[in-house]
Design a protein around this motif. Structure first.
Motif, mmCIF file in Angstrom:
data_model
loop_
_atom_site.group_PDB
_atom_site.id
_atom_site.type_symbol
_atom_site.label_atom_id
_atom_site.label_comp_id
_atom_site.label_asym_id
_atom_site.label_seq_id
_atom_site.Cartn_x
_atom_site.Cartn_y
_atom_site.Cartn_z
ATOM 1 N N MET A 1 66.188 81.889 61.318
ATOM 2 C CA MET A 1 65.058 81.136 61.860
ATOM 3 C C MET A 1 64.128 80.685 60.740
ATOM 4 N N TYR A 2 63.986 81.515 59.714
ATOM 5 C CA TYR A 2 63.208 81.097 58.547
ATOM 6 C C TYR A 2 63.839 79.860 57.909
ATOM 7 N N VAL A 3 65.143 79.885 57.742
ATOM 8 C CA VAL A 3 65.837 78.762 57.132
ATOM 9 C C VAL A 3 65.765 77.529 58.037
ATOM 10 N N LEU A 4 65.862 77.745 59.362
ATOM 11 C CA LEU A 4 65.709 76.637 60.302
ATOM 12 C C LEU A 4 64.322 76.014 60.167
ATOM 13 N N GLY A 5 63.308 76.845 59.968
ATOM 14 C CA GLY A 5 61.960 76.338 59.740
ATOM 15 C C GLY A 5 61.882 75.526 58.458
ATOM 16 N N LEU A 6 62.589 75.980 57.422
ATOM 17 C CA LEU A 6 62.651 75.213 56.180
ATOM 18 C C LEU A 6 63.206 73.812 56.434
ATOM 19 N N ALA A 7 64.306 73.764 57.188
ATOM 20 C CA ALA A 7 64.927 72.468 57.471
ATOM 21 C C ALA A 7 64.035 71.600 58.339
ATOM 22 N N ALA A 8 63.449 72.217 59.382
ATOM 23 C CA ALA A 8 62.621 71.453 60.324
ATOM 24 C C ALA A 8 61.342 70.941 59.679
ATOM 25 N N GLY A 9 60.859 71.625 58.653
ATOM 26 C CA GLY A 9 59.580 71.259 58.057
ATOM 27 C C GLY A 9 59.651 70.227 56.949
ATOM 28 N N THR A 10 60.854 69.926 56.444
ATOM 29 C CA THR A 10 60.941 69.051 55.272
ATOM 30 C C THR A 10 60.527 67.615 55.569
ATOM 31 N N LEU A 11 61.082 67.007 56.618
ATOM 32 C CA LEU A 11 60.739 65.612 56.925
ATOM 33 C C LEU A 11 59.284 65.462 57.355
ATOM 34 N N PRO A 12 58.740 66.341 58.234
ATOM 35 C CA PRO A 12 57.306 66.247 58.529
ATOM 36 C C PRO A 12 56.418 66.411 57.302
ATOM 37 N N THR A 13 56.820 67.286 56.367
ATOM 38 C CA THR A 13 56.048 67.438 55.133
ATOM 39 C C THR A 13 55.990 66.121 54.365
ATOM 40 N N GLY A 14 57.131 65.443 54.267
ATOM 41 C CA GLY A 14 57.160 64.155 53.594
ATOM 42 C C GLY A 14 56.320 63.111 54.307
ATOM 43 N N ALA A 15 56.388 63.104 55.651
ATOM 44 C CA ALA A 15 55.624 62.118 56.426
ATOM 45 C C ALA A 15 54.121 62.349 56.293
ATOM 46 N N ILE A 16 53.702 63.615 56.360
ATOM 47 C CA ILE A 16 52.274 63.941 56.227
ATOM 48 C C ILE A 16 51.781 63.604 54.823
ATOM 49 N N SER A 17 52.584 63.947 53.816
ATOM 50 C CA SER A 17 52.206 63.649 52.432
ATOM 51 C C SER A 17 52.100 62.147 52.216
ATOM 52 N N ARG A 18 52.997 61.414 52.826
ATOM 53 C CA ARG A 18 53.019 59.958 52.661
ATOM 54 C C ARG A 18 51.803 59.317 53.328
ATOM 55 N N ALA A 19 51.398 59.842 54.488
ATOM 56 C CA ALA A 19 50.301 59.238 55.248
ATOM 57 C C ALA A 19 48.924 59.739 54.818
ATOM 58 N N TYR A 20 48.817 61.034 54.491
ATOM 59 C CA TYR A 20 47.501 61.627 54.251
ATOM 60 C C TYR A 20 47.336 62.253 52.878
ATOM 61 N N GLY A 21 48.406 62.314 52.102
ATOM 62 C CA GLY A 21 48.336 62.952 50.800
ATOM 63 C C GLY A 21 48.927 64.352 50.828
ATOM 64 N N ARG A 22 49.395 64.793 49.677
ATOM 65 C CA ARG A 22 50.073 66.094 49.623
ATOM 66 C C ARG A 22 49.143 67.261 49.939
ATOM 67 N N ARG A 23 47.866 67.150 49.561
ATOM 68 C CA ARG A 23 46.960 68.284 49.755
ATOM 69 C C ARG A 23 46.831 68.647 51.228
ATOM 70 N N VAL A 24 46.796 67.655 52.117
ATOM 71 C CA VAL A 24 46.719 67.930 53.561
ATOM 72 C C VAL A 24 47.954 68.705 54.011
ATOM 73 N N ALA A 25 49.120 68.280 53.531
ATOM 74 C CA ALA A 25 50.348 69.000 53.871
ATOM 75 C C ALA A 25 50.302 70.443 53.372
ATOM 76 N N PHE A 26 49.753 70.637 52.175
ATOM 77 C CA PHE A 26 49.656 71.991 51.622
ATOM 78 C C PHE A 26 48.784 72.898 52.500
ATOM 79 N N ILE A 27 47.667 72.375 52.964
ATOM 80 C CA ILE A 27 46.761 73.189 53.788
ATOM 81 C C ILE A 27 47.410 73.537 55.120
#
Length: 414
Positions: free
Chosen positions: A61-87
């Motif tokens: 489930m941890y690894v599934l979370g890794l997979a599920a979180g990658t594309l949203p991380t990129g989308a959030i970073s692209r729209a709002y900046g990496r710092r928002v994704a980090f928080i």
């Protein structure tokens, strides 16, 4: 023009170096999240699960979370900046610790699985630290920036397992419950560190520029980089997640397991102090190939015996191999995209890596339970051979293209 470009590169590298310090510290703190989960996950799973074959599901489930979180991380970073994704990611890390502790206290297997899934989302965001370090840096500094951020994981290798060792018995008989409370506190500290990263929101022009993702993904260089990452990380994960439970099945202690995982994590990140320099000197493909060979060597050690030193040696060599292969593959990815393409390409690369990890991770418990530790190690060899073959083909294709360019433009090749 040359002087202006040089001064801009110096300024950008100075900014990148400042970010590297914070991102390396965050890597150390965030790494404690994965260290705690991997040290305890299969043991807690075996205690709470309705069947021993489900013991590694929390890690899956941890690894599934890794997979599920990658594309949203990129989308959030692209729209709002990496710092928002980090928080957002560190917020998931806090929830991981709180919910996992509650799950252990109330013996809820599925709540524990959900907690580790959130831990995977946190881990997915942390995977972008290495790419964030290279944002705006000169081509010469990028491999070193990636490598130095990964070096922060050395401290995670010490912090995470020791955190478990110091706290696992504080709330008897609830083994590891307090460990996750402390893990939540560490995630809060990481949030404070990441709040100071200089990662502004992308310019509007960058949101729509660049080539289509499919065009980028068709490049032989990208195919080789992604495939080697897909092989290096899942194979490492397969052996690492199985090792603590396999050690327990072989009559070894939790302390033996903690020691092995601790030095495995140190071996994963320790070489990062010089991996970037090795890449700069020998080229990323050579370092990736060396890493894959070391992963195969680790599997060979795992097949040679089941004493504590055998497990420890397997995990240490596996960690070094993963570092060379994964950092090298990440450096290869940076060669395949333009600045305005970075978020979508990097997120897609990580989605491939962790998506494959998720698929493989769900089978690890069944593989260990039904076929044993030897079968886990045997699985490593075929993918490593495939990775080496594709990497060789991509390197040959690049050299051939360079020779063709020299033939077509001999004055430029002189």
């Amino acid at each position: 023009m040359i002087d202006v470009t040089a001064s801009e590169e110096i300024a950008n590298d100075a900014r990148a170096r400042a970010n590297v310090v914070r991102l390396a510290a965050a890597q150390a703190l965030t790494g404690a999240n994965s260290a705690v989960i991997f040290t305890t996950g299969s043991i807690v799973g075996a205690t709470l699960a309705p069947s021993i074959s489900l013991a590694t599901v929390p890690l899956s489930m941890y690894v599934l979370g890794l997979a599920a979180g990658t594309l949203p991380t990129g989308a959030i970073s692209r729209a709002y900046g990496r710092r928002v994704a980090f928080i957002i990611g560190t917020g998931c890390g806090v929830l991981t610790g709180v919910l996992a502790s509650v799950a252990i206290l109330y013996a809820s297997f599925w709540l524990f699985c959900f907690a580790t899934f959130l831990g995977g989302l946190y881990g997915a965001v942390s995977q972008s630290y290495r790419f964030a370090a290279a944002d705006g840096a000169s081509a010469a500094f990028r491999p070193k920036a990636v490598s130095w951020v990964m070096a922060g994981g050395v401290f995670a290798g010490v912090l995470g397992p020791q955190l478990v060792q110091w706290t696992m018995d504080i709330w008897p008989p609830y083994l590891f419950a307090f460990s996750f409370v402390v893990q939540a506190a560490v995630a809060l500290v990481a949030m404070a560190v990441l709040a100071g990263v200089d990662a502004p929101k992308p310019q509007a022009a960058d949101l729509h520029g660049g080539r289509p993702l499919l065009t980028i993904a068709r490049q032989p260089r990208f195919i080789a980089a992604a495939l080697c990452g897909v092989i290096a990380y899942p194979m490492m994960n397969l052996v690492m997640t199985s090792a603590p439970l396999a050690m327990q099945m072989c009559g070894l202690t939790v302390s033996d397991s903690n020691f092995g995982i601790q030095w495995h994590i140190v071996a994963m990140y320790g070489p990062s102090f010089f991996t970037g320099s090795l890449i700069a000197r020998f080229g990323a493909p050579v370092i990736v190939a060396l890493g894959l060979v070391l992963e195969a060597a680790a599997a060979g050690i795992g097949l040679s015996g089941i004493t504590a030193p055998h497990f420890w040696a397997t995990l240490i060599v596996l960690g070094v191999g993963w570092n060379f292969a994964f950092v090298g593959a990440s450096a290869l990815v940076l060669e395949t995209h333009l600045p305005q393409e970075r978020n979508k390409v990097q997120a897609f690369n990580d989605f491939l890596v962790f998506g494959m990890m998720a698929i493989g991770s769900f089978s690890s418990g069944q593989l260990l339970a039904n076929y044993g530790w030897s079968a886990v190690n045997m699985v490593v060899f075929p993918p490593v051979l495939l990775g080496l073959a594709v990497l060789s083909f991509a390197s040959f294709a690049k050299r051939r293209a360079q020779l063709r360019a020299v033939d077509e433009f001999p004055d430029h090749g002189a």
